[in-house]
Design a protein around this motif. Structure first.
Motif, PDB file in Angstrom:
ATOM      1  N   ARG A  44       0.956  -1.192   0.228  1.00  0.00           N
ATOM      2  CA  ARG A  44       0.436  -0.515   0.191  1.00  0.00           C
ATOM      3  C   ARG A  44       1.398   1.622   0.274  1.00  0.00           C
ATOM      4  NH1 ARG A  44      -2.788  -3.423   3.810  1.00  0.00           N
ATOM      5  NH2 ARG A  44      -4.488  -4.248   2.620  1.00  0.00           N
ATOM      6  N   ARG A  45       0.181   2.415  -0.749  1.00  0.00           N
ATOM      7  CA  ARG A  45       1.713   3.322  -0.364  1.00  0.00           C
ATOM      8  C   ARG A  45       0.036   4.456  -0.255  1.00  0.00           C
ATOM      9  NH1 ARG A  45       6.441   2.613  -1.455  1.00  0.00           N
ATOM     10  NH2 ARG A  45       7.223   1.234  -2.765  1.00  0.00           N
ATOM     11  N   TYR A  46       0.455   5.642   0.786  1.00  0.00           N
ATOM     12  CA  TYR A  46      -0.363   6.879   0.798  1.00  0.00           C
ATOM     13  C   TYR A  46       0.621   7.868   0.405  1.00  0.00           C
ATOM     14  CZ  TYR A  46      -1.198   3.148   4.559  1.00  0.00           C
ATOM     15  OH  TYR A  46      -1.717   1.668   4.796  1.00  0.00           O
ATOM     16  N   GLY A  47      -0.271   9.078   0.816  1.00  0.00           N
ATOM     17  CA  GLY A  47      -0.190  10.648  -0.237  1.00  0.00           C
ATOM     18  C   GLY A  47      -0.340  11.182   1.120  1.00  0.00           C
ATOM     19  N   LYS A  48      -0.360  12.464   0.285  1.00  0.00           N
ATOM     20  CA  LYS A  48       0.398  13.967   1.200  1.00  0.00           C
ATOM     21  C   LYS A  48      -1.644  14.271   1.711  1.00  0.00           C
ATOM     22  CE  LYS A  48       0.113  19.021   0.129  1.00  0.00           C
ATOM     23  NZ  LYS A  48       0.281  19.878  -1.327  1.00  0.00           N
ATOM     24  N   ALA A  49      -2.483  13.966   1.042  1.00  0.00           N
ATOM     25  CA  ALA A  49      -3.791  14.208   1.726  1.00  0.00           C
ATOM     26  C   ALA A  49      -3.622  13.204   2.460  1.00  0.00           C
ATOM     27  CB  ALA A  49      -5.187  13.664   0.393  1.00  0.00           C
ATOM     28  N   ASP A  50      -3.667  11.777   2.931  1.00  0.00           N
ATOM     29  CA  ASP A  50      -2.891  11.055   4.097  1.00  0.00           C
ATOM     30  C   ASP A  50      -2.198  11.566   4.958  1.00  0.00           C
ATOM     31  OD1 ASP A  50      -4.158   9.118   2.761  1.00  0.00           O
ATOM     32  OD2 ASP A  50      -2.821   8.538   1.464  1.00  0.00           O
ATOM     33  N   VAL A  51      -1.214  11.662   4.479  1.00  0.00           N
ATOM     34  CA  VAL A  51      -1.121  12.940   5.523  1.00  0.00           C
ATOM     35  C   VAL A  51      -1.212  14.172   6.820  1.00  0.00           C
ATOM     36  CG1 VAL A  51       1.416  14.217   6.052  1.00  0.00           C
ATOM     37  CG2 VAL A  51       1.253  11.861   5.291  1.00  0.00           C
ATOM     38  N   ALA A  52      -2.219  14.723   5.948  1.00  0.00           N
ATOM     39  CA  ALA A  52      -2.562  15.979   6.420  1.00  0.00           C
ATOM     40  C   ALA A  52      -4.097  15.545   6.748  1.00  0.00           C
ATOM     41  CB  ALA A  52      -3.236  16.445   5.090  1.00  0.00           C
ATOM     42  N   ARG A  53      -5.120  14.280   6.681  1.00  0.00           N
ATOM     43  CA  ARG A  53      -5.967  13.721   7.607  1.00  0.00           C
ATOM     44  C   ARG A  53      -5.223  13.360   9.393  1.00  0.00           C
ATOM     45  NH1 ARG A  53     -11.073  11.911   5.850  1.00  0.00           N
ATOM     46  NH2 ARG A  53     -11.897  10.180   7.202  1.00  0.00           N
ATOM     47  N   VAL A  54      -3.314  12.439   8.968  1.00  0.00           N
ATOM     48  CA  VAL A  54      -3.740  11.826  10.371  1.00  0.00           C
ATOM     49  C   VAL A  54      -2.774  12.747  11.215  1.00  0.00           C
ATOM     50  CG1 VAL A  54      -1.862  10.933  11.183  1.00  0.00           C
ATOM     51  CG2 VAL A  54      -2.519   9.511   9.332  1.00  0.00           C
ATOM     52  N   LYS A  55      -2.835  13.826  10.254  1.00  0.00           N
ATOM     53  CA  LYS A  55      -2.786  15.755  11.259  1.00  0.00           C
ATOM     54  C   LYS A  55      -3.665  16.183  11.568  1.00  0.00           C
ATOM     55  CE  LYS A  55       2.878  16.490   9.562  1.00  0.00           C
ATOM     56  NZ  LYS A  55       3.155  17.417   8.772  1.00  0.00           N
ATOM     57  N   PHE A  56      -5.014  16.478  11.187  1.00  0.00           N
ATOM     58  CA  PHE A  56      -5.961  16.849  11.247  1.00  0.00           C
ATOM     59  C   PHE A  56      -7.266  15.938  12.475  1.00  0.00           C
ATOM     60  CE2 PHE A  56     -10.866  16.716  11.363  1.00  0.00           C
ATOM     61  CZ  PHE A  56     -11.421  17.800  11.511  1.00  0.00           C
ATOM     62  N   VAL A  57      -6.572  14.456  12.390  1.00  0.00           N
ATOM     63  CA  VAL A  57      -7.057  13.341  13.847  1.00  0.00           C
ATOM     64  C   VAL A  57      -6.046  14.875  14.833  1.00  0.00           C
ATOM     65  CG1 VAL A  57      -6.930  11.067  14.813  1.00  0.00           C
ATOM     66  CG2 VAL A  57      -7.891  12.016  12.201  1.00  0.00           C
ATOM     67  N   LYS A  58      -4.751  14.205  14.910  1.00  0.00           N
ATOM     68  CA  LYS A  58      -4.199  14.806  15.988  1.00  0.00           C
ATOM     69  C   LYS A  58      -4.101  15.595  16.625  1.00  0.00           C
ATOM     70  CE  LYS A  58      -1.634  12.044  17.887  1.00  0.00           C
ATOM     71  NZ  LYS A  58      -1.868  10.633  18.681  1.00  0.00           N
ATOM     72  N   SER A  59      -4.567  16.580  15.634  1.00  0.00           N
ATOM     73  CA  SER A  59      -4.657  18.201  16.224  1.00  0.00           C
ATOM     74  C   SER A  59      -5.883  18.222  17.105  1.00  0.00           C
ATOM     75  CB  SER A  59      -4.858  19.139  14.708  1.00  0.00           C
ATOM     76  OG  SER A  59      -3.442  19.592  14.371  1.00  0.00           O
ATOM     77  N   ALA A  60      -7.342  16.985  16.076  1.00  0.00           N
ATOM     78  CA  ALA A  60      -8.400  17.360  17.295  1.00  0.00           C
ATOM     79  C   ALA A  60      -8.638  16.637  18.207  1.00  0.00           C
ATOM     80  CB  ALA A  60      -9.444  17.153  16.472  1.00  0.00           C
ATOM     81  N   GLN A  61      -7.335  15.767  18.375  1.00  0.00           N
ATOM     82  CA  GLN A  61      -7.805  15.313  19.854  1.00  0.00           C
ATOM     83  C   GLN A  61      -6.565  16.161  21.003  1.00  0.00           C
ATOM     84  OE1 GLN A  61      -5.195  11.834  18.115  1.00  0.00           O
ATOM     85  NE2 GLN A  61      -6.408  10.003  19.380  1.00  0.00           N
ATOM     86  N   ARG A  62      -5.743  16.845  20.311  1.00  0.00           N
ATOM     87  CA  ARG A  62      -4.902  17.754  21.541  1.00  0.00           C
ATOM     88  C   ARG A  62      -6.147  18.671  21.527  1.00  0.00           C
ATOM     89  NH1 ARG A  62      -0.937  16.600  17.814  1.00  0.00           N
ATOM     90  NH2 ARG A  62      -1.640  19.125  16.375  1.00  0.00           N
ATOM     91  N   LEU A  63      -7.281  18.942  21.225  1.00  0.00           N
ATOM     92  CA  LEU A  63      -8.244  20.021  22.039  1.00  0.00           C
ATOM     93  C   LEU A  63      -9.194  18.839  22.635  1.00  0.00           C
ATOM     94  CD1 LEU A  63      -8.537  21.998  18.534  1.00  0.00           C
ATOM     95  CD2 LEU A  63      -7.781  23.054  20.390  1.00  0.00           C
ATOM     96  N   GLY A  64      -8.708  17.914  22.643  1.00  0.00           N
ATOM     97  CA  GLY A  64      -9.925  17.226  23.829  1.00  0.00           C
ATOM     98  C   GLY A  64     -11.266  16.413  23.438  1.00  0.00           C
ATOM     99  N   PHE A  65     -11.048  16.162  21.827  1.00  0.00           N
ATOM    100  CA  PHE A  65     -11.956  16.062  20.800  1.00  0.00           C
ATOM    101  C   PHE A  65     -11.500  13.518  21.073  1.00  0.00           C
ATOM    102  CE2 PHE A  65     -12.121  20.240  18.896  1.00  0.00           C
ATOM    103  CZ  PHE A  65     -13.540  19.966  18.531  1.00  0.00           C
ATOM    104  N   SER A  66     -12.951  13.234  21.308  1.00  0.00           N
ATOM    105  CA  SER A  66     -12.491  11.497  20.915  1.00  0.00           C
ATOM    106  C   SER A  66     -12.929  11.131  19.620  1.00  0.00           C
ATOM    107  CB  SER A  66     -14.298  10.931  21.953  1.00  0.00           C
ATOM    108  OG  SER A  66     -14.723  11.529  21.114  1.00  0.00           O
ATOM    109  N   LEU A  67     -12.064  10.211  19.377  1.00  0.00           N
ATOM    110  CA  LEU A  67     -12.416   9.274  18.294  1.00  0.00           C
ATOM    111  C   LEU A  67     -13.453   9.788  17.602  1.00  0.00           C
ATOM    112  CD1 LEU A  67      -9.296   6.917  18.582  1.00  0.00           C
ATOM    113  CD2 LEU A  67      -9.433   9.232  17.723  1.00  0.00           C
ATOM    114  N   ASP A  68     -14.326   9.117  18.349  1.00  0.00           N
ATOM    115  CA  ASP A  68     -15.794   9.342  17.579  1.00  0.00           C
ATOM    116  C   ASP A  68     -15.917  11.048  17.254  1.00  0.00           C
ATOM    117  OD1 ASP A  68     -16.592   6.660  18.114  1.00  0.00           O
ATOM    118  OD2 ASP A  68     -17.337   6.845  20.013  1.00  0.00           O
TER     119      ASP A  68
END
Length: 151
Positions: A44-68
């Motif tokens: 499998r190969r990943y791209g820029k959009a995947d990196v941006a999505r993970v960074k979005f998830v991590k940013s939201a987690q830092r603000l206290g949002f749950s995974l749901d």
């Protein structure tokens, strides 16, 4: 590095996104990150959009949002659902404020217990330990206050 974000292995993807491989697989399992197709006999190969999505998830987690909650935000990520996103953020803000109030109550009780420890004289038991064991009136009132404050 920009050109290098087009054809990443999972290890390189994790490094670019600042997470480990297990985190990527966990996010895929939770539906937060799509799992790319695996070309026949390839990886499998990943791209820029995947990196941006993970960074979005991590940013939201830092603000206290749950995974749901993050999954819901990702559903709204096209930017046209600001009212819905705002409602989620308002709910999170209420949660944060409630936690701050709980922490303030905990601070008051711990401060009282520390002062009691410093004020003790003679061969008496430690006020902090005694309060945690429920042996003093301070413990009862502290426990009652904290019991109501804690979820």
């Amino acid at each position: 590095m920009e050109n290098g974000l087009k054809n990443l292995t999972i290890g390189a993807f994790g490094k670019a996104a600042g997470v480990n491989v297990e985190t990527i697989r966990f996010y895929q399992h939770k539906g937060l990150l799509p799992e790319p197709a695996r070309p026949y006999g390839s990886i499998r190969r990943y791209g820029k959009a995947d990196v941006a999505r993970v960074k979005f998830v991590k940013s939201a987690q830092r603000l206290g949002f749950s995974l749901d909650e993050i999954a819901e935000l990702l559903r709204l990520e096209d930017g046209t659902h600001c009212d819905e996103a705002s409602r989620l953020a308002e709910h999170k803000l209420q949660d944060v404020r409630a936690k701050l109030a709980d922490l303030a109550r905990m601070e008051v009780v711990l401060s009282q217990l520390v002062c009691a420890c410093h004020a003790r004289q003679g061969n008496v038991s430690c006020p902090l330990i005694a309060s945690l064991q429920g042996e003093t009136s301070l413990a009862t009132s502290a426990g009652d206050r904290l019991g109501r404050a804690m979820p």
